[in-house]
Scaffold this motif. Structure first.
Motif, PDB file in Angstrom:
ATOM      1  N   GLU A 243     -56.715   0.507  14.069  1.00  0.00           N
ATOM      2  CA  GLU A 243     -56.170  -0.832  13.865  1.00  0.00           C
ATOM      3  C   GLU A 243     -55.669  -1.470  15.157  1.00  0.00           C
ATOM      4  O   GLU A 243     -55.752  -2.689  15.324  1.00  0.00           O
ATOM      5  CB  GLU A 243     -55.029  -0.775  12.845  1.00  0.00           C
ATOM      6  N   GLU A 244     -55.103  -0.684  16.042  1.00  0.00           N
ATOM      7  CA  GLU A 244     -54.547  -1.203  17.293  1.00  0.00           C
ATOM      8  C   GLU A 244     -54.890  -0.241  18.417  1.00  0.00           C
ATOM      9  O   GLU A 244     -54.976   0.972  18.201  1.00  0.00           O
ATOM     10  CB  GLU A 244     -53.017  -1.346  17.208  1.00  0.00           C
TER      11      GLU A 244
ATOM     12  N   HIS B  38     -48.168  -6.770  12.978  1.00  0.00           N
ATOM     13  CA  HIS B  38     -49.108  -6.207  12.012  1.00  0.00           C
ATOM     14  C   HIS B  38     -48.432  -5.036  11.308  1.00  0.00           C
ATOM     15  O   HIS B  38     -47.853  -4.170  11.968  1.00  0.00           O
ATOM     16  CB  HIS B  38     -50.395  -5.731  12.700  1.00  0.00           C
ATOM     17  N   LYS B  39     -48.540  -5.001   9.988  1.00  0.00           N
ATOM     18  CA  LYS B  39     -47.861  -3.971   9.203  1.00  0.00           C
ATOM     19  C   LYS B  39     -48.869  -3.008   8.587  1.00  0.00           C
ATOM     20  O   LYS B  39     -49.846  -3.433   7.981  1.00  0.00           O
ATOM     21  CB  LYS B  39     -47.018  -4.621   8.100  1.00  0.00           C
ATOM     22  N   TYR B  40     -48.594  -1.716   8.748  1.00  0.00           N
ATOM     23  CA  TYR B  40     -49.438  -0.650   8.200  1.00  0.00           C
ATOM     24  C   TYR B  40     -48.551   0.364   7.491  1.00  0.00           C
ATOM     25  O   TYR B  40     -48.321   1.464   7.990  1.00  0.00           O
ATOM     26  CB  TYR B  40     -50.239   0.025   9.314  1.00  0.00           C
TER      27      TYR B  40
ATOM     28  N   SER C  46     -53.809  -3.684   6.524  1.00  0.00           N
ATOM     29  CA  SER C  46     -54.580  -4.261   7.605  1.00  0.00           C
ATOM     30  C   SER C  46     -54.417  -5.762   7.785  1.00  0.00           C
ATOM     31  O   SER C  46     -54.927  -6.314   8.731  1.00  0.00           O
ATOM     32  CB  SER C  46     -56.072  -3.958   7.390  1.00  0.00           C
ATOM     33  N   LYS C  47     -53.709  -6.445   6.875  1.00  0.00           N
ATOM     34  CA  LYS C  47     -53.562  -7.892   6.995  1.00  0.00           C
ATOM     35  C   LYS C  47     -52.434  -8.228   7.952  1.00  0.00           C
ATOM     36  O   LYS C  47     -51.314  -7.768   7.790  1.00  0.00           O
ATOM     37  CB  LYS C  47     -53.286  -8.513   5.625  1.00  0.00           C
ATOM     38  N   PRO C  48     -52.712  -9.076   8.980  1.00  0.00           N
ATOM     39  CA  PRO C  48     -51.649  -9.420   9.912  1.00  0.00           C
ATOM     40  C   PRO C  48     -50.558 -10.224   9.231  1.00  0.00           C
ATOM     41  O   PRO C  48     -50.832 -11.069   8.390  1.00  0.00           O
ATOM     42  CB  PRO C  48     -52.370 -10.239  10.990  1.00  0.00           C
TER      43      PRO C  48
ATOM     44  N   THR D 148     -46.649 -11.132  17.880  1.00  0.00           N
ATOM     45  CA  THR D 148     -47.645 -10.801  16.862  1.00  0.00           C
ATOM     46  C   THR D 148     -47.169  -9.566  16.115  1.00  0.00           C
ATOM     47  O   THR D 148     -46.740  -8.591  16.742  1.00  0.00           O
ATOM     48  CB  THR D 148     -49.018 -10.518  17.493  1.00  0.00           C
TER      49      THR D 148
ATOM     50  N   ASN E 182     -57.702  -6.285  12.714  1.00  0.00           N
ATOM     51  CA  ASN E 182     -56.722  -6.817  13.663  1.00  0.00           C
ATOM     52  C   ASN E 182     -56.995  -6.419  15.105  1.00  0.00           C
ATOM     53  O   ASN E 182     -56.373  -6.962  16.022  1.00  0.00           O
ATOM     54  CB  ASN E 182     -55.315  -6.310  13.313  1.00  0.00           C
TER      55      ASN E 182
END
Length: 308
Positions: free
Chosen positions: A284-285, A108-110, A35-37, A106, A203
């Protein structure tokens, strides 16, 4: 920890503190992995692939396009039209947000899903990259050119609309444990109870066709109060789902839904869900792309509580 230090003396204390620090860092890395961008840098593998694909789509470089597009690829354009891979290529679609130095990226990794947003002005493009055995591939694109809301859109009903679909019924059957868990947690989020913000990822900044000022959605670590319904403001269910498809990547799930809007037009929602442990999933998105050709739809009062 204190008992361990006293028993083994000053050296043991130093070792204990070092061990505690290492464990704390490892724990933080583990919890933040989903969850950390991440800062989008030019040397990032997926960012480089994303830029290469955007450039290839602009130029019609089919060798690069075929290498980086997933077989299940789909593209939702600014009119809310869903294009399958073969149709998008036949139509020669071009990216809404072109390549260039002014593009704000931007990332974001999941886990096995990486979400990249390209933005210039009122133009937003969400790219859903997924890790396949052969490498990273672009699974889905949702493009939105935002505009001001039309007066009278999304009119609120003056009668109760119970949450049957999506809370109890859906025209969709999850096939894997991850898909099932992600869907059930989303249903809990949308139920109208006090759990909505608990299931919202850190995020999440929902982009819709009428978003004028993007901002992060509210989050919470526990239940949050919900305004009780009144005769003047009855309970209105979240919009139902008419179509859904999902892709399972273990601790992350990509899901696309078709949803109508009370008093407004239907829209496509493109989302990423991530597992935060013990079966607790968060959204998350989320991109909401209005189907411009759709008619406005309104709920009709009924005594029935089931869609069947």
């Amino acid at each position: 920890m204190r008992a361990f230090a006293w028993r083994f003396g000053e050296t043991g204390l130093r070792h204990s503190l070092v061990l505690a620090l290492v464990l704390a860092i490892a724990s933080a890395v583990s919890l933040g992995a989903q969850s950390k961008p991440a800062t989008a840098t030019a040397d990032d593998e997926i960012v480089k692939a994303d830029r290469a694909l955007v450039a290839a789509l602009e130029k019609g470089d089919h060798a690069t396009i075929n290498k980086l597009l997933d077989p299940d690829f789909s593209w939702i354009d600014t009119d809310g039209i869903m294009w399958a891979r073969e149709d998008a290529l036949r139509a020669g679609l071009k990216p809404l947000v072109p390549s260039g130095p002014d593009v704000q990226i931007t990332e974001h990794k999941y886990g096995k899903v990486v979400w990249i947003q390209n933005n210039v002005g009122n133009k937003y493009a969400a790219h859903f990259w997924v890790q396949r055995p052969a490498g990273w591939r672009l699974l889905h694109t949702n493009e939105i050119a935002t505009r001001p809301a039309v007066p009278g859109e999304n009119a609120r009903a003056d009668f109760t609309i119970p949450c049957v679909n999506p809370c109890k019924e859906l025209p969709y059957k999850p096939l894997s444990p991850s898909e099932k868990a992600a869907l059930e947690n989303w249903q809990d989020q949308e139920s109208g109870a006090e759990h909505h913000d608990m299931h919202m990822g850190d995020n999440t900044a929902v982009i819709s066709s009428t978003t004028q000022t993007p901002r992060k959605s509210a989050t919470a670590t526990g239940p949050t109060p919900v305004r009780p319904p009144t005769p003047d403001r009855p309970f209105i269910s979240t919009t139902p789902a008419l179509y859904a498809r999902s892709w399972d990547f273990g601790d992350s799930v990509v899901m696309i839904m078709l949803q109508p809007t009370w008093g407004g037009k239907a829209y496509w929602s493109s989302r990423v869900f991530a597992n935060h442990g013990n079966g607790f999933w968060k959204m998350e998105e989320s991109y909401h792309n209005t189907i411009q050709a759709a008619p406005r739809m309104q709920a009709v009062p009924t005594k029935e509580t089931s869609s069947r």
